[in-house]
Structure formats: C-alpha cells, structure tokens
Design a protein around this motif. Structure first.
Motif, PDB file in Angstrom:
ATOM      1  N   LEU A  37      -1.874  11.187  -0.157  1.00  7.91           N
ATOM      2  CA  LEU A  37      -0.795  11.335   0.867  1.00  7.91           C
ATOM      3  C   LEU A  37      -0.265  10.052   0.666  1.00  7.91           C
ATOM      4  N   ALA A  38      -0.911   9.015   0.532  1.00  3.97           N
ATOM      5  CA  ALA A  38      -0.595   7.740   0.906  1.00  3.97           C
ATOM      6  C   ALA A  38       0.424   7.510   1.699  1.00  3.97           C
ATOM      7  N   GLU A  39       0.483   7.760   2.960  1.00  2.08           N
ATOM      8  CA  GLU A  39       1.634   8.112   3.956  1.00  2.08           C
ATOM      9  C   GLU A  39       2.228   6.491   4.350  1.00  2.08           C
ATOM     10  N   CYS A  40       1.279   5.534   4.428  1.00  2.00           N
ATOM     11  CA  CYS A  40       2.034   4.118   4.209  1.00  2.00           C
ATOM     12  C   CYS A  40       2.130   3.373   3.026  1.00  2.00           C
ATOM     13  N   GLY A  41       2.162   4.058   1.927  1.00  2.00           N
ATOM     14  CA  GLY A  41       2.439   3.394   0.836  1.00  2.00           C
ATOM     15  C   GLY A  41       1.563   2.309   0.115  1.00  2.00           C
ATOM     16  N   GLY A  42       0.686   2.398   0.655  1.00  2.00           N
ATOM     17  CA  GLY A  42      -0.358   1.368   0.134  1.00  2.00           C
ATOM     18  C   GLY A  42      -0.459  -0.151   0.862  1.00  2.00           C
ATOM     19  N   SER A  43      -0.032   0.103   2.216  1.00  2.00           N
ATOM     20  CA  SER A  43      -0.293  -1.016   3.067  1.00  2.00           C
ATOM     21  C   SER A  43      -1.472  -1.037   3.752  1.00  2.00           C
ATOM     22  N   ALA A  44      -2.641  -0.263   3.576  1.00  2.00           N
ATOM     23  CA  ALA A  44      -3.736  -0.237   4.203  1.00  2.00           C
ATOM     24  C   ALA A  44      -3.557   0.085   5.951  1.00  2.00           C
ATOM     25  N   MET A  45      -2.878   1.189   6.223  1.00  2.00           N
ATOM     26  CA  MET A  45      -2.454   1.511   7.448  1.00  2.00           C
ATOM     27  C   MET A  45      -2.869   2.859   7.669  1.00  2.00           C
ATOM     28  N   CYS A  46      -3.024   3.858   6.757  1.00  2.00           N
ATOM     29  CA  CYS A  46      -2.864   5.344   7.129  1.00  2.00           C
ATOM     30  C   CYS A  46      -4.194   5.915   6.732  1.00  2.00           C
ATOM     31  N   ALA A  47      -5.152   5.638   5.759  1.00  2.00           N
ATOM     32  CA  ALA A  47      -6.219   6.178   5.463  1.00  2.00           C
ATOM     33  C   ALA A  47      -6.215   7.587   4.961  1.00  2.00           C
TER      34      ALA A  47
END
Ligand code: FES
Length: 107
Positions: A37-47
């Motif tokens: 899903l990558a909800e944070c777009g790759g910012s290491a904030m969502c898991a």
C-alpha cells in the motif's frame, strides 16, 4: 537491473525487472504488484509496505536502521525474522534474484 520475485500470501508469484537505485516499494508499485500500500509514499512512517525477505537473502541486505526497526513493531501482519519495509530496501545489481514474500495483510 535486478530481477525481483515478490510472492503473494496465496502463492502468486510476480517476477519483474527493476531499475537500480529505486526502492523495492517503488519498483513493485510501479510494476503493479498488489499488496504493497505504501500509504506514506516511502517516508518510513506507515509500515504498509511490509515484505518478508526470503531466508537466503536476509543477511545479504543492509541492516535496517532504527526507524525501520521501530516501524516493524507496528506491522498489521506479525513481524517475522525476514520482515522489512520495502521502501527502505534500495535496489542495486547485487540484489539480482532477490526473493520477497508479501504478508497476509498490510492494514
Ligand atoms: Fe510507508 Fe514504507 S511506504 S513505511
């Protein structure tokens, strides 16, 4: 340009060539692999980009940084020994043949 195999929880295998210097998450979502899903777009904030690295590859990847380890405590599916965040795995030619599995769920 490494060849990557991503295996869904139901056993469906997605094999694709990925460009160097992008993350596994970017490559997989660009290729259209479902389940990241990558909800944070790759910012290491969502898991929500959780993947499980195949046993033979675990020690061949750079160790996760503190932030990734912290987020791996928050994955929707149980963390496993090979669990990583796919947005934190940068591809390079040494990862030719990398095999990853997707967890049952991301949320
Ligand atoms: Fe959000 Fe990887 S995309 S932590």
């Amino acid at each position: 340009m490494p060849d990557i195999s991503l295996i869904e929880a139901d056993g469906t295998v997605h094999g694709f060539e990925a460009p160097d210097s992008v993350s596994v998450m970017q490559a997989a979502t660009g290729y259209g692999v479902p389940g990241i899903l990558a909800e944070c777009g790759g910012s290491a904030m969502c898991a929500t980009c959780h993947v499980i690295v195949d046993d033979q590859w675990i020690d061949r990847l750079p160790a996760p940084l503190a932030r990734e380890l912290e987020l791996l405590e928050c994955t929707a599916s149980e963390r496993q020994p090979g669990s990583r965040l796919s947005c934190q795995i940068q591809l390079n030619p040494a990862l030719q043949g990398l095999v990853l599995r997707l967890p049952e769920r991301q949320v």
